[in-house]
Scaffold this active site. Structure first.
Site, short mmCIF file in Angstrom:
data_model
loop_
_atom_site.label_atom_id
_atom_site.label_comp_id
_atom_site.label_asym_id
_atom_site.label_seq_id
_atom_site.Cartn_x
_atom_site.Cartn_y
_atom_site.Cartn_z
N HIS A 298 43.21 63.27 68.03
CA HIS A 298 41.61 63.20 68.25
C HIS A 298 41.61 62.06 69.13
CE1 HIS A 298 39.51 66.97 67.35
NE2 HIS A 298 40.13 66.89 65.86
N HIS B 289 37.42 67.63 61.37
CA HIS B 289 37.48 66.94 59.90
C HIS B 289 36.84 65.90 59.79
CE1 HIS B 289 41.68 68.99 60.67
NE2 HIS B 289 41.97 67.70 58.61
N ASP C 242 35.36 61.64 69.85
CA ASP C 242 35.39 62.47 69.43
C ASP C 242 34.70 61.97 67.54
OD1 ASP C 242 37.04 63.86 71.19
OD2 ASP C 242 39.06 64.03 70.53
#
Length: 321
Positions: free
Chosen positions: A222, A181, A226
């Site tokens: 996450h 994302h 990340d």
């Protein structure tokens, strides 16, 4: 219909027609880049499916972001997805604004070529990273006790290649470092930072990307690492591609940002241009020239005489035929 509306609609239609001719020629030349970028999205999905088979549920790793940010819970997990979807849709719509507005600093086809090149490079690094080391997923469906935290071995290759879309994407586990994302969000925001024209929109875009990262961590989708790795990795990749692949958005003819790449202007069909100059569209040469976009040269300033240069090159190219 009021008299003043009809001329404006006519101008919009004429602008779209003129823009379509140029973008169509670029699409015919660069469709392979676009196709490869779209196909790689599927390859990325297959890799994420493979790592889900390798995922081993375990206690959540210690994380500074989890200590600082309160957990949103399952009921608020939609917040990050809503913000990401909004950013995605707005960016896609913005990339097509050259078909409608005068202030045009890029070609839509070439912009998407560059965006997809950056996305593919980042996703390739992401695939190598999450396949190298599997971490226990912090998301709710990846924790111990969840029925989808660990997948049974595939019975055939078809189960892997079909990736169980969209459930297999939404409930994937193991593809952590680094956040997909955030890859898309940072690429979109950085692209608008370079080619966009509204300062307040740029600031809002950067602010939204920061909020997105915080929501992802707070939703426990996450680990903090990340998101952090995504920030500097994507920005470095963008910087490298932007410097190494200038031919994706620069003219090869003396640096004039008119028709980028090595595309021959005389390849634009005379009959297509004639449609803009005759009664079908009603645009004369002067009108068509006035509709052409302003382009951004290497020094970042908009050239005022680019419009007339565009038409001269196009007409000269057609006379060569």
């Amino acid at each position: 219909m009021p008299l003043y509306i009809a001329p404006e609609l006519f101008k919009i239609w004429r602008r779209i027609a003129a823009e379509t001719i140029i973008e169509w020629q670029l699409l015919l030349e660069k469709w392979k880049y676009l196709l490869f970028g779209l196909v790689f999205q599927y390859i990325h999905g297959v890799a994420a499916r493979i790592v889900h088979y390798l995922h081993q549920p375990a206690p959540i790793l210690p994380d500074t972001g989890f200590l600082v940010l309160p957990e949103l819970g399952r009921s608020r997990a939609y917040m990050s997805e809503t913000l990401f979807t909004s950013m995605f849709i707005l960016f896609v719509l913005w990339t097509f604004h050259p078909f409608l507005f005068h202030n045009k600093r890029f070609y839509t086809v070439l912009l998407w070529c560059k965006v997809l090149v950056i996305l593919v490079a980042c996703q390739l690094l992401r695939i190598v990273t999450f396949l190298s080391t599997q971490l226990p997923g912090p998301n709710y469906h990846c924790r111990e006790g969840s029925p989808v935290a660990k997948l049974p071995p595939p019975r055939n290759i078809g189960e892997v290649l079909l990736i169980n879309f969209p459930k297999g994407i939404v409930y994937g586990c193991g593809d952590l470092i680094f956040s997909s994302h955030m890859i898309f969000a940072i690429v979109f925001v950085r692209t608008y930072q370079k080619y966009g024209s509204k300062r307040w929109t740029k600031r809002l875009a950067w602010f939204s990307s920061v909020i997105l990262g915080l929501l992802i961590i707070a939703s426990r989708k996450h680990y903090t690492v990340d998101v952090v790795v995504a920030w500097y990795t994507v920005l470095l990749v963008f910087h490298y591609v932007d410097r190494q692949f200038l031919d994706l958005d620069r003219s090869s003819t003396g640096g004039l940002p008119i028709l980028p790449l090595n595309m021959k202007l005389k390849d634009i069909r005379s009959e297509d241009l004639q449609k803009l100059m005759n009664g079908h569209v009603g645009a004369g040469i002067g009108d068509l020239a006035s509709e052409r976009r302003q382009r951004t040269p290497v020094n970042g300033k908009i050239l005022d005489d680019t419009n007339s240069t565009m038409m001269e090159l196009v007409l000269n190219g057609n006379q060569m035929d």
